[in-house]
Design a protein around this motif. Structure first.
Motif, mmCIF file in Angstrom:
data_model
loop_
_atom_site.group_PDB
_atom_site.id
_atom_site.type_symbol
_atom_site.label_atom_id
_atom_site.label_comp_id
_atom_site.label_asym_id
_atom_site.label_seq_id
_atom_site.Cartn_x
_atom_site.Cartn_y
_atom_site.Cartn_z
ATOM 1 N N THR A 56 -35.336 -31.876 32.299
ATOM 2 C CA THR A 56 -34.693 -30.555 32.333
ATOM 3 C C THR A 56 -35.145 -29.800 33.580
ATOM 4 O OG1 THR A 56 -34.558 -30.469 29.930
ATOM 5 C CG2 THR A 56 -34.543 -28.353 31.080
ATOM 6 N N GLY A 57 -34.259 -29.013 34.143
ATOM 7 C CA GLY A 57 -34.653 -28.134 35.256
ATOM 8 C C GLY A 57 -33.749 -28.285 36.463
ATOM 9 N N SER A 58 -34.082 -27.536 37.507
ATOM 10 C CA SER A 58 -33.199 -27.468 38.686
ATOM 11 C C SER A 58 -33.342 -28.674 39.602
ATOM 12 C CB SER A 58 -33.508 -26.183 39.467
ATOM 13 O OG SER A 58 -34.858 -26.209 39.909
ATOM 14 N N THR A 59 -34.422 -29.421 39.490
ATOM 15 C CA THR A 59 -34.539 -30.645 40.286
ATOM 16 C C THR A 59 -33.774 -31.761 39.590
ATOM 17 O OG1 THR A 59 -36.731 -29.889 40.982
ATOM 18 C CG2 THR A 59 -36.147 -32.167 41.492
ATOM 19 N N ASP A 77 -38.084 -36.697 35.005
ATOM 20 C CA ASP A 77 -38.170 -35.275 34.672
ATOM 21 C C ASP A 77 -38.808 -34.517 35.827
ATOM 22 O OD1 ASP A 77 -39.140 -33.654 31.500
ATOM 23 O OD2 ASP A 77 -38.120 -32.886 33.290
ATOM 24 N N GLY A 78 -38.759 -33.213 35.752
ATOM 25 C CA GLY A 78 -39.392 -32.372 36.767
ATOM 26 C C GLY A 78 -40.779 -31.952 36.293
ATOM 27 N N ASP A 97 -43.804 -28.379 36.802
ATOM 28 C CA ASP A 97 -44.146 -27.107 37.446
ATOM 29 C C ASP A 97 -45.348 -27.243 38.358
ATOM 30 O OD1 ASP A 97 -42.188 -25.295 36.128
ATOM 31 O OD2 ASP A 97 -43.135 -26.181 34.379
ATOM 32 N N LYS A 114 -45.963 -28.677 32.620
ATOM 33 C CA LYS A 114 -44.513 -28.578 32.455
ATOM 34 C C LYS A 114 -44.185 -27.481 31.461
ATOM 35 C CE LYS A 114 -42.097 -32.299 31.847
ATOM 36 N NZ LYS A 114 -41.041 -31.670 32.685
ATOM 37 N N GLY A 115 -42.912 -27.145 31.349
ATOM 38 C CA GLY A 115 -42.524 -26.137 30.376
ATOM 39 C C GLY A 115 -41.939 -24.890 30.981
ATOM 40 N N GLY A 116 -41.879 -24.857 32.328
ATOM 41 C CA GLY A 116 -41.289 -23.700 32.994
ATOM 42 C C GLY A 116 -39.853 -23.446 32.534
ATOM 43 N N GLY A 117 -39.194 -24.548 32.148
ATOM 44 C CA GLY A 117 -37.814 -24.425 31.701
ATOM 45 C C GLY A 117 -37.689 -24.279 30.194
ATOM 46 N N GLU A 125 -39.286 -32.598 25.940
ATOM 47 C CA GLU A 125 -39.655 -33.369 27.136
ATOM 48 C C GLU A 125 -40.835 -34.269 26.848
ATOM 49 O OE1 GLU A 125 -40.306 -30.151 29.862
ATOM 50 O OE2 GLU A 125 -38.375 -30.494 30.870
ATOM 51 N N LYS A 147 -44.874 -27.989 44.390
ATOM 52 C CA LYS A 147 -45.429 -28.197 43.039
ATOM 53 C C LYS A 147 -46.792 -28.887 43.098
ATOM 54 C CE LYS A 147 -41.530 -26.808 41.131
ATOM 55 N NZ LYS A 147 -40.697 -27.712 40.351
HETATM 56 O O1 DER Z 1 -39.625 -27.140 32.051
HETATM 57 C C1 DER Z 1 -39.930 -28.178 32.667
HETATM 58 O O2 DER Z 1 -40.918 -28.860 32.414
HETATM 59 C C2 DER Z 1 -39.075 -28.540 33.829
HETATM 60 O O3 DER Z 1 -39.207 -29.886 34.128
HETATM 61 C C3 DER Z 1 -39.471 -27.645 34.951
HETATM 62 O O4 DER Z 1 -40.775 -27.324 34.868
HETATM 63 C C4 DER Z 1 -39.195 -28.178 36.325
HETATM 64 O O5 DER Z 1 -38.254 -27.366 36.739
HETATM 65 P P1 DER Z 1 -37.678 -27.257 38.201
HETATM 66 O O6 DER Z 1 -37.340 -28.667 38.629
HETATM 67 O O7 DER Z 1 -36.476 -26.396 37.979
HETATM 68 O O8 DER Z 1 -38.734 -26.619 39.036
#
Ligand code: DER
Length: 225
Positions: free
Chosen positions: A28-31, A83-84, A86, A96-99, A105, A123
């Protein structure tokens, strides 16, 4: 390259790890957003794989892109999750968990033979903790968790807000963002947090990442295992 271009490039690069016939986890996330865009193009060109999403957000986007989805209870083991993150430290420990998707996850990552993390260079940190640690908590007991966490060296902890209300995760919980500044022992902090009744999961992904792919603003992409 700016951060968005870098995320786009590292997302496209990671898409190569997903081959025909695989069942994978999608983060999940923008990456990961850019990983999904590339995978959508490849599905149009005939790539066939199925995926377990780690959030409703990823589920919706993957569906729009024509990616075939399945669910965690329908699979035995996932060959790979991408996955992405933080924050990533030198030992590939993650925050992780920013999203807000950390519970799903971590469940999907734990079901995977290999976890590949895709990040831009911002990061990478020497020590985890500049980014507030997300802790998923049961709403009816968050205040007790807050009290216990403040006794663990946290300088501040706050329930994540969205549109002036408490953010609710896909699984109906709150997220307590905990400011530890420096987390020198993420393994024991994760254990201590899990002993607090009301804590569902933490954003400390210890010993889980097998490979981290980092995109740099000068165009370089490097991998670390
Ligand atoms: O929530 C998460 O763990 C996401 O992977 C996030 O932390 C990474 O998000 P980004 O790719 O938008 O920075």
């Amino acid at each position: 390259f700016n951060a968005e271009d870098t995320k786009k490039r590292v997302g496209a690069y990671a898409a190569d790890f997903i081959e025909n016939g695989m069942t994978v986890g999608l983060g999940t996330g923008s990456t990961v957003y850019w990983l999904l865009q590339t995978l959508g193009e490849r599905v149009q060109q005939g790539l066939q794989f199925s995926a377990v999403p780690t959030s409703r957000q990823t589920q919706t986007l993957a569906t729009e892109l024509g990616i075939t989805l399945t669910e965690l209870n329908a699979v035995n083991e996932l060959v790979l999750t991408i996955d992405g993150a933080d924050e990533v430290d030198a030992r590939l420990q993650l925050i992780k968990g920013g999203g807000g998707a950390l519970l799903q996850e971590k469940m999907v990552a734990a079901a995977s033979k290999q976890l590949i993390i895709i990040v831009d260079e911002n990061k990478m940190v020497d020590t985890l903790g500049k980014f507030p640690l997300p802790v998923e908590v049961i709403p009816s007991g968050w205040k007790q968790v807050h009290r216990k966490v403040m006794g663990m060296g946290c300088t501040k902890a706050a329930i994540r807000q969205k549109n002036e209300q408490a953010f609710i995760t896909d699984n109906g919980h709150y997220i307590l963002d905990c400011y530890f500044e420096q987390i020198t022992d993420p393994v024991n902090l994760n254990i201590a947090l899990h002993l607090v009744p009301g804590v569902v999961e933490t954003g400390l992904f210890n010993g889980m990442a097998d490979m981290v792919i980092t995109g740099h603003s000068d165009g370089r992409i490097d991998t670390k295992s």
